[in-house]
Design an enzyme around this catalytic site. Structure first.
Site, short mmCIF file in Angstrom:
data_model
loop_
_atom_site.label_atom_id
_atom_site.label_comp_id
_atom_site.label_asym_id
_atom_site.label_seq_id
_atom_site.Cartn_x
_atom_site.Cartn_y
_atom_site.Cartn_z
N PRO A 180 -0.47 43.28 58.82
CG PRO A 180 -0.89 42.85 61.08
CD PRO A 180 0.01 42.44 59.94
N GLY A 181 -0.12 45.96 59.39
CA GLY A 181 0.18 47.37 59.53
C GLY A 181 1.06 47.76 60.69
CB ALA A 182 2.84 45.84 63.32
CE LYS B 100 9.39 37.83 57.49
NZ LYS B 100 8.22 37.61 58.37
CG ASP C 176 8.02 41.49 59.28
OD1 ASP C 176 9.01 40.74 59.34
OD2 ASP C 176 7.04 41.37 60.05
CG ASP D 49 0.08 42.81 52.38
OD1 ASP D 49 1.01 42.71 53.21
OD2 ASP D 49 -0.58 41.84 51.98
#
Length: 240
Positions: free
Chosen positions: A84-86, A195, A155, A113
């Site tokens: 979501p953009g973290a 990741k 991620d 994304d």
């Protein structure tokens, strides 16, 4: 506080908090109840709310970057699987892409994304784009206008199927697609963080990274849950 750096105080946000139990669990499965309880008592979830990050995963990148200094003001960063953009939030702070400190060079953050990503000042998003598709590379090259990136971040993870080996294989495949993209668009000396889930193909990914970068290592930040097989590869000094 140093610009763009979050001090270790967030680690102790919930240190004195008593364990809480979620309310209104009627109709919830045992698995759903456990997830709700874990979220309610997770210090990183609480810290994310406190520091206005979109999710707890921000602290994974914060810890890695605090230690290894991958992101610097003026850098161009590509965030793969950005929703979501973290991670993009952290990157915007660290590279000064919103121009929050006029005394420092202004960087750039581009997030990619398959999902919609809510707008974020200082970031450009390629939503509804699949990093495994050639069209995404073309769109990214168009945005960069001949420039190259200083860092690639990921991620991302596939939607879980419930079959651990299959999910692991799909994630490694996604990472390899990102690596092909980085091979085209990363500056000499650039860095990559991705990741991975521990498994049979993790060594294959590490070997591929080692052919392109001089320094490759595994890191597991504190925000990665202990019971999770999640780990991150940090690759530095891109060989070209």
């Amino acid at each position: 506080m140093m610009w763009g750096r979050v001090q270790n105080s967030w680690l102790h946000v919930s240190a004195r908090s008593l364990k809480k139990s979620p309310q209104n669990l009627k109709g919830k499965s045992v698995t759903e109840q456990r997830w709700l309880e874990r979220q309610l008592n997770d210090q990183f979830v609480k810290a994310a709310h406190l520091h206005n990050y979109r999710c707890r995963s921000a602290f994974k990148l914060l810890e890695i970057d605090d230690r290894y200094k991958v992101l610097k003001p003026g850098f161009t960063v590509i965030d793969c699987g950005a929703a979501p953009g973290a991670w993009s939030q952290v990157a915007v702070q660290r590279v000064n892409s919103a121009g929050q400190d006029p005394a420092l060079p202004k960087g750039r953050v581009i997030g990619i994304d398959l999902l919609h990503i809510s707008p974020l000042e200082g970031a450009e998003f390629l939503a509804m784009h699949d990093i495994t598709m050639a069209s995404t590379l073309t769109a990214l090259e168009k945005l960069l206008s001949g420039a190259q990136a200083h860092a690639f971040l990921s991620d991302m993870a596939p939607n879980a199927t419930g079959f651990r080996e299959l999910d692991h294989e799909r994630l490694v495949s996604m990472c390899l697609s990102m690596l092909d993209m980085a091979d085209r668009l990363l500056k000499p000396g650039g860095s990559l963080i991705c990741k991975c889930w521990d498994g049979a193909l993790a060594n294959k990914l590490q070997q591929k990274l080692s052919t392109l970068f001089k320094d490759v290592r595994k890191v597991k930040p504190k925000a990665s849950r202990k019971e999770s097989s999640e780990l991150f590869f940090l690759a530095r000094m891109f060989k070209t």
